[in-house]
Design a protein around this motif. Structure first.
Motif, mmCIF file in Angstrom:
data_model
loop_
_atom_site.group_PDB
_atom_site.id
_atom_site.type_symbol
_atom_site.label_atom_id
_atom_site.label_comp_id
_atom_site.label_asym_id
_atom_site.label_seq_id
_atom_site.Cartn_x
_atom_site.Cartn_y
_atom_site.Cartn_z
ATOM 1 N N HIS A 173 24.753 36.615 70.847
ATOM 2 C CA HIS A 173 24.092 36.057 69.887
ATOM 3 C C HIS A 173 24.331 34.537 69.972
ATOM 4 C CE1 HIS A 173 23.512 39.630 67.660
ATOM 5 N NE2 HIS A 173 24.843 39.773 68.038
ATOM 6 N N VAL A 174 23.360 33.869 69.193
ATOM 7 C CA VAL A 174 23.422 32.395 68.875
ATOM 8 C C VAL A 174 24.618 31.798 68.738
ATOM 9 C CG1 VAL A 174 22.261 30.369 67.745
ATOM 10 C CG2 VAL A 174 20.722 32.444 68.446
ATOM 11 N N ASP A 175 25.429 32.478 67.859
ATOM 12 C CA ASP A 175 26.658 31.809 67.243
ATOM 13 C C ASP A 175 27.573 32.106 68.432
ATOM 14 O OD1 ASP A 175 27.396 34.441 67.213
ATOM 15 O OD2 ASP A 175 27.855 34.330 65.003
ATOM 16 N N GLY A 176 27.720 32.653 69.728
ATOM 17 C CA GLY A 176 28.444 32.854 70.613
ATOM 18 C C GLY A 176 29.065 34.173 70.562
ATOM 19 N N GLY A 177 28.567 34.935 69.759
ATOM 20 C CA GLY A 177 29.330 36.430 69.600
ATOM 21 C C GLY A 177 28.619 37.170 70.575
ATOM 22 N N ALA A 178 29.164 38.409 70.588
ATOM 23 C CA ALA A 178 28.487 39.596 71.457
ATOM 24 C C ALA A 178 28.753 40.802 71.035
ATOM 25 C CB ALA A 178 28.963 39.346 73.085
ATOM 26 N N GLU A 179 27.610 41.781 71.083
ATOM 27 C CA GLU A 179 27.904 43.152 70.723
ATOM 28 C C GLU A 179 27.188 44.047 71.813
ATOM 29 O OE1 GLU A 179 26.049 44.392 67.046
ATOM 30 O OE2 GLU A 179 24.676 42.392 67.239
ATOM 31 N N CYS A 180 27.711 45.179 71.665
ATOM 32 C CA CYS A 180 27.003 46.295 72.685
ATOM 33 C C CYS A 180 26.139 47.216 71.533
ATOM 34 C CB CYS A 180 28.115 47.145 73.225
ATOM 35 S SG CYS A 180 27.503 48.331 74.424
ATOM 36 N N THR A 181 25.058 47.616 72.325
ATOM 37 C CA THR A 181 24.420 48.583 71.616
ATOM 38 C C THR A 181 24.910 50.064 71.596
ATOM 39 O OG1 THR A 181 23.167 49.180 73.824
ATOM 40 C CG2 THR A 181 22.237 47.151 72.277
ATOM 41 N N GLU A 182 25.971 50.227 72.338
ATOM 42 C CA GLU A 182 26.534 51.604 72.334
ATOM 43 C C GLU A 182 27.463 51.692 71.117
ATOM 44 O OE1 GLU A 182 25.998 54.672 74.101
ATOM 45 O OE2 GLU A 182 24.226 53.827 74.870
ATOM 46 N N PRO A 183 27.386 52.602 70.165
ATOM 47 C CA PRO A 183 28.302 52.583 69.234
ATOM 48 C C PRO A 183 29.889 52.869 69.659
ATOM 49 C CG PRO A 183 26.595 54.509 68.936
ATOM 50 C CD PRO A 183 26.331 53.574 70.015
ATOM 51 N N ASP A 184 29.776 53.787 70.679
ATOM 52 C CA ASP A 184 31.331 54.111 70.996
ATOM 53 C C ASP A 184 31.893 53.031 72.068
ATOM 54 O OD1 ASP A 184 31.140 56.362 69.505
ATOM 55 O OD2 ASP A 184 30.182 57.361 71.004
ATOM 56 N N CYS A 185 31.371 51.855 72.310
ATOM 57 C CA CYS A 185 31.864 50.944 73.204
ATOM 58 C C CYS A 185 32.887 50.331 72.693
ATOM 59 C CB CYS A 185 30.615 49.939 73.478
ATOM 60 S SG CYS A 185 31.050 48.493 74.803
ATOM 61 N N ALA A 186 34.091 50.353 73.599
ATOM 62 C CA ALA A 186 35.337 49.557 73.315
ATOM 63 C C ALA A 186 35.149 48.205 72.966
ATOM 64 C CB ALA A 186 36.329 50.008 74.166
ATOM 65 N N ASP A 187 34.409 47.378 73.868
ATOM 66 C CA ASP A 187 34.276 46.105 73.798
ATOM 67 C C ASP A 187 33.127 45.868 74.212
ATOM 68 O OD1 ASP A 187 34.905 45.654 76.654
ATOM 69 O OD2 ASP A 187 36.984 46.035 76.195
ATOM 70 N N ALA A 188 32.751 44.334 74.068
ATOM 71 C CA ALA A 188 31.368 43.847 74.886
ATOM 72 C C ALA A 188 31.627 42.736 76.105
ATOM 73 C CB ALA A 188 30.572 42.899 73.642
ATOM 74 N N VAL A 189 32.672 43.093 76.652
ATOM 75 C CA VAL A 189 33.096 42.395 77.925
ATOM 76 C C VAL A 189 31.849 42.544 78.913
ATOM 77 C CG1 VAL A 189 34.747 42.088 79.814
ATOM 78 C CG2 VAL A 189 35.424 42.493 77.539
ATOM 79 N N LEU A 190 31.440 41.365 79.086
ATOM 80 C CA LEU A 190 30.104 41.353 80.144
ATOM 81 C C LEU A 190 30.486 42.073 81.462
ATOM 82 C CD1 LEU A 190 29.009 37.696 79.442
ATOM 83 C CD2 LEU A 190 28.208 39.797 78.341
ATOM 84 N N ALA A 191 31.452 41.978 82.043
ATOM 85 C CA ALA A 191 31.767 42.620 83.212
ATOM 86 C C ALA A 191 31.693 44.209 83.285
ATOM 87 C CB ALA A 191 33.199 42.188 83.728
ATOM 88 N N ARG A 192 31.724 44.572 82.051
ATOM 89 C CA ARG A 192 31.689 46.124 81.864
ATOM 90 C C ARG A 192 30.219 46.528 81.665
ATOM 91 N NH1 ARG A 192 33.497 48.727 77.477
ATOM 92 N NH2 ARG A 192 33.861 50.591 78.606
ATOM 93 N N HIS A 193 29.168 45.491 81.634
ATOM 94 C CA HIS A 193 27.701 46.086 81.327
ATOM 95 C C HIS A 193 27.040 45.507 82.560
ATOM 96 C CE1 HIS A 193 30.046 46.130 77.487
ATOM 97 N NE2 HIS A 193 29.165 47.077 77.210
ATOM 98 N N ALA A 194 26.063 46.367 82.709
ATOM 99 C CA ALA A 194 24.945 45.911 83.679
ATOM 100 C C ALA A 194 23.825 45.167 83.236
ATOM 101 C CB ALA A 194 24.601 47.121 84.324
ATOM 102 N N LEU A 195 23.652 45.352 81.837
ATOM 103 C CA LEU A 195 22.502 44.791 81.045
ATOM 104 C C LEU A 195 23.211 43.797 80.059
ATOM 105 C CD1 LEU A 195 20.342 47.767 80.649
ATOM 106 C CD2 LEU A 195 20.144 46.086 82.363
#
Length: 66
Positions: free
Chosen positions: A20-42
């Motif tokens: 997000h523009v404000d620096g926040g991040a979220e994952c599209t998977e509802p059960d995702c534990a966190d939005a750490v970039l290293a855990r996501h390929a996309l």
């Protein structure tokens, strides 16, 4: 069929992280534990999603107000 990360037991998520523009991040998977970039390929900027993102509109308004 399973992905390589599933087969090897690597901690990962199949969702997409929205940055997000404000620096926040979220994952599209509802059960995702966190939005750490290293855990996501996309990872995508939120302004690239169809229909846009509410935070993009807010950032635009703030920029015009300055």
């Amino acid at each position: 069929m399973t992905c390589v990360s599933c087969r090897t037991g690597l901690d990962h998520c199949h969702g997409t992280v929205l940055l997000h523009v404000d620096g926040g991040a979220e994952c599209t998977e509802p059960d995702c534990a966190d939005a750490v970039l290293a855990r996501h390929a996309l990872v995508v900027d939120c302004d690239s999603i169809e229909g846009g993102c509410a935070c993009e509109v807010t950032a635009e308004r703030l920029a015009h107000a300055s």
